[in-house]
Design an enzyme around this catalytic site. Structure first.
Site, mmCIF file in Angstrom:
data_model
loop_
_atom_site.group_PDB
_atom_site.id
_atom_site.type_symbol
_atom_site.label_atom_id
_atom_site.label_comp_id
_atom_site.label_asym_id
_atom_site.label_seq_id
_atom_site.Cartn_x
_atom_site.Cartn_y
_atom_site.Cartn_z
ATOM 1 N N ASP A 47 0.860 -1.165 0.000
ATOM 2 C CA ASP A 47 0.000 0.000 0.000
ATOM 3 C C ASP A 47 0.910 1.233 0.000
ATOM 4 O O ASP A 47 2.133 1.136 0.136
ATOM 5 C CB ASP A 47 -0.970 -0.017 1.196
ATOM 6 C CG ASP A 47 -2.202 0.826 0.915
ATOM 7 O OD1 ASP A 47 -3.247 0.595 1.536
ATOM 8 O OD2 ASP A 47 -2.105 1.727 0.048
HETATM 9 C C1 GLC Z 1 -4.248 4.356 -0.287
HETATM 10 C C2 GLC Z 1 -5.161 3.207 0.082
HETATM 11 C C3 GLC Z 1 -5.242 2.136 -0.957
HETATM 12 C C4 GLC Z 1 -5.120 2.769 -2.317
HETATM 13 C C5 GLC Z 1 -3.721 3.312 -2.449
HETATM 14 C C6 GLC Z 1 -3.496 4.019 -3.773
HETATM 15 O O1 GLC Z 1 -3.501 4.745 0.822
HETATM 16 O O2 GLC Z 1 -4.933 2.574 1.323
HETATM 17 O O3 GLC Z 1 -6.477 1.453 -0.780
HETATM 18 O O4 GLC Z 1 -5.372 1.814 -3.338
HETATM 19 O O5 GLC Z 1 -3.382 4.181 -1.382
HETATM 20 O O6 GLC Z 1 -4.319 5.122 -3.858
#
Ligand code: GLC
Length: 748
Positions: free
Chosen positions: A289
């Site tokens: 993430d």
């Molecule tokens: C965010 C979220 C994740 C998302 C990623 C890209 O922090 O936790 O669900 O897909 O970053 O935006």
């Protein structure tokens, strides 16, 4: 010396490279794995690590931005494998052209959070889950994929499949609620929707099951907080939706921010290597993430980005989103033997394989088609679908004296509240603001104005703001109510009050909205309250004092039309809650499939040394699976094909459902079981099936469910997935708290 392929020019040495990967006249047919191996052999260590590196684009951000370096130069030097938050044919083509100037010409993957729509926004995932309509949810994801892929997107960071039992957690809006069985079916439906006829089709995007794992069990519902649970609970409640997503062919997984039993998911080899890649034989790749690799420093799991890169790579995180740990440290780690080259090769092969499957090696600009982008930008069929699933997501919570549906000939209707004319708020979290949204998004006002007859007079008063405490608008609202025959009041949260990093300790109506409702209700006029939010809210006074309550979540582009369809009877509400609604925050976590305890309360008033609150009934305000209709459905007693059965045999459960009211409508008939005695205690109910029945006025239908021993499996204290002979109950009904029951026995 250069030569041309597909309009791009390549130096002659890479003819060998193309000889490896294309099945041209001078090369035998290569399998995808052989093509991947051929490319891998030609890559330097730095180029391999480049594939494991993902940056955010410069147009939008969904996390804390790092301002550094020139990404385009890094792309040209083969140091970037993927970009996120880059959309539009022009933007994606620009960066892809730069990638094609790199030595290896490996195409970029463009990822985006297309969670509930791209150009056409659908209801929040939690709202869609209330439809219990798997086909509709699959279609919603399908349309999102068609629109996103037409805009150059290859990969969506969805479906989010985290089980959530705590509405204080803002990301409850993003999943499918509290139940593992329903959540698993929805996970599979959404993966199939996003990936459509399969990777390589220009309207298919790679799905990404997230957040692996147990992110929804964050302590106290506080986002990014720790998670600690038994492996039995993890295996039984939180992992099955991920398994369902993997079995449905999800191309990728994303690991979660949380630490799980003391080890951050990003550095958790048990999750990524043992469960996902070994036990489930997952062949896709795992992306971290946003910054979660580097955040293991904050967790206190590693000292610096060097150790973070080592821990994450060795644990099975194949791609580093935005932390820069991999691009800055992996080469050193490999040279120092801290990360084996085989670990890097495995990650890179997984990533390259998806790029081949997406057809990007053969056609790097496959998704850069202006005509398709234009065609899908305003596809009327998508609007129709959005309205349909939005109607199916609306939950009728209360309807005293059949106040609803309203007549289209009602003389005067007062529309009051901060969301009557709201536009963008209808999109909810994880949505996009397009320049023409004001025209495209249908507000409650728009929808009702279109719906009613010319003879109906609409009065409007905002009454109050969403969270401002001013009551200066109350008098105007009360005045409007006094002049009306019925009042419709909108209330709820702003779109950004539920979502990522939006945990709340108090989940009531913000500002003075409840006071506004009280003031309007005091006029004695019949009141319908519409509540919009991304999470269950607490609204006891309204629940006890307002005759009609409709939970409208955030329904997307077609919100107002869908709401008007329901309020005026053009659609009979059929949705059922996918998550329990607490009476107060003090009850959280509250969920239907709880254990019985040694001192179960026998009813809401039993306080005789039982597991109960002395200041509150134990039951939720509204139960999992609950939702009313304009008609009434009567359930017969359950009929079982036998009173006991052996493993290998089937038990047939029948129940006849009659439409005893004045409207045709759809009922979601739910099947639950209870294992009365087990080697570990078992929940008082477990959803094991449901069927959607459409019944005309006066019509009856018999539903039939089949139960086998496999439906009775659970994880025992040795983590074996088993069933045990013994006594069971089976329940059938229109809500987890309103069921018929029967007994059966599983015998050896
Ligand atoms: C965010 C979220 C994740 C998302 C990623 C890209 O922090 O936790 O669900 O897909 O970053 O935006």
């Amino acid at each position: 010396m250069l030569y041309e392929i597909n309009g791009s020019s390549f130096p002659v040495y890479s003819l060998l490279y193309f000889n490896h990967i294309f099945s041209g006249s001078f090369a035998q047919k290569k399998t995808t794995d052989q093509k991947v191996d051929s490319v891998l052999k030609l890559m330097t260590l730095d180029e391999k690590i480049g594939q494991m590196n993902q940056y955010n684009g410069d147009w939008a951000a969904t996390g804390p931005i790092t301002k550094d370096g020139d990404k385009q130069t890094q792309i040209k030097n083969g140091m970037v494998g993927s970009m996120l938050n880059v959309t539009g044919v022009d933007h994606t083509r620009t960066l892809q052209q730069i990638a094609m100037q790199s030595r290896m010409k490996i195409p970029l993957l463009f990822g985006q959070d297309v969670i509930h729509g791209y150009r056409t926004i659908f209801p929040l995932p939690l709202a869609e889950a209330a439809s219990w309509d798997l086909k509709a949810m699959e279609q919603s994801a399908r349309i999102a994929a068609v629109e996103a892929s037409a805009a150059g997107v290859h990969w969506t960071f969805a479906p989010m499949v985290d089980i959530a039992r705590d509405p204080r957690w803002g990301r409850v809006m993003e999943g499918a609620g509290e139940d593992t069985y329903l959540g698993s079916l929805i996970a599979a439906a959404r993966v199939k929707g996003f990936q459509g006829r399969g990777l390589g089709n220009t309207d298919a995007v790679m799905a990404c099951a997230k957040h692996f794992a147990a992110y929804g069990a964050a302590v106290a519902g506080r986002d990014y907080n720790s998670v600690d649970m038994s492996l039995r609970q993890l295996l039984e409640t939180y992992l099955p939706p991920f398994k369902a997503a993997a079995d449905a062919g999800a191309a990728t997984f994303m690991n979660s921010f949380n630490d799980l039993n003391g080890i951050p998911a990003t550095g958790n080899a048990y999750l990524q290597r043992e469960i996902l890649k070994r036990k489930w034989n997952f062949k896709g790749f795992v992306v971290s993430d946003w910054g979660s690799v580097g955040e293991m420093i904050n967790h206190g799991f590693v000292k610096d980005n060097y150790e973070a890169a080592m821990a994450a790579a060795n644990a099975g995180s194949d791609m580093d989103m935005e932390s820069r740990s991999y691009i800055q440290n992996l080469a050193t780690l490999v040279k120092e033997g801290k990360v084996k080259i085989s670990v890097v090769d495995d990650a890179v092969k997984r990533i390259l394989k998806k790029k081949f499957e997406m057809g990007l090696f053969a056609e790097p600009y496959k998704f850069c088609n202006e005509a398709r982008e234009k065609e899908q930008w305003n596809n009327p069929a998508h609007i129709v679908a959005a309205r349909d699933i939005a109607r199916k997501s609306i939950v009728l919570l209360k309807n005293e004296k059949q106040l609803l549906p309203l007549s289209k000939q009602t003389k005067t209707i007062a529309l009051i509240g901060p969301f009557v004319k709201a536009k963008a708020d209808n999109l909810g979290f994880w949505s996009y603001d397009w320049p023409d949204d004001t025209a495209r998004i249908v507000s409650v006002w728009d929808g009702i104005k279109t719906k009613i007859g010319t003879s109906t007079k609409l009065l409007y008063a905002k009454g109050c703001d969403i969270k401002d405490t001013s009551r200066s608008g109350f008098a105007e609202a009360v005045e409007a109510a006094m002049q009306s025959d019925v009042v419709i009041i909108t209330a709820g949260e702003a779109r950004d009050m539920t979502g990522e990093a939006k945990s709340k300790s108090i989940i009531r109506l913000p500002g003075v909205q409840e006071d506004l409702i009280k003031a309007v209700a005091a006029t004695g006029k019949p009141v319908v309250v519409l509540i919009s939010a991304g999470r269950p809210l607490v609204f006891n006074w309204i629940a006890n004092n307002v005759p009609a309550i409709v939970y409208t979540w955030w329904l997307g582009t077609q919100a107002g039309n869908a709401i008007a369809d329901v309020l005026f009877g053009d659609y009979n509400p059929s949705a059922k809650l996918p998550i329990s609604f607490p009476r107060t925050e003090g009850q959280i976590p509250i969920y239907y499939n709880h254990y019985n305890t040694g001192r179960p309360a026998h009813n809401d008033s039993d306080l005789n040394y039982v597991s109960a609150y002395i200041d509150l009934p134990n039951s939720p305000q509204y139960a999992f699976g609950y939702g009313l209709s304009y008609t009434s459905f009567l359930y017969s007693d359950i009929e079982l094909s036998k009173k006991s059965f052996k493993s290998g045999e089937k038990l047939t459960v029948k129940c006849t459902v009659a439409n005893a009211g004045n409207y045709e409508g759809e009922e979601t008939v739910q099947l639950y079981i209870r294992d009365l005695f087990g080697s570990v205690v078992r929940p008082v109910k477990e959803l094991k099936g449901f069927q959607k029945l459409f019944l005309k006025k006066g019509e009856s239908k018999t539903v039939e469910f089949i139960i086998t021993a496999d439906d009775l499996r659970f994880y025992n204290d040795k983590l074996q997935y088993i069933y045990e002979p013994g006594d069971f109950k089976v329940f059938v009904g229109g809500s987890s708290d309103n069921v018929k029951e029967a007994d059966f026995r599983l015998i050896k």
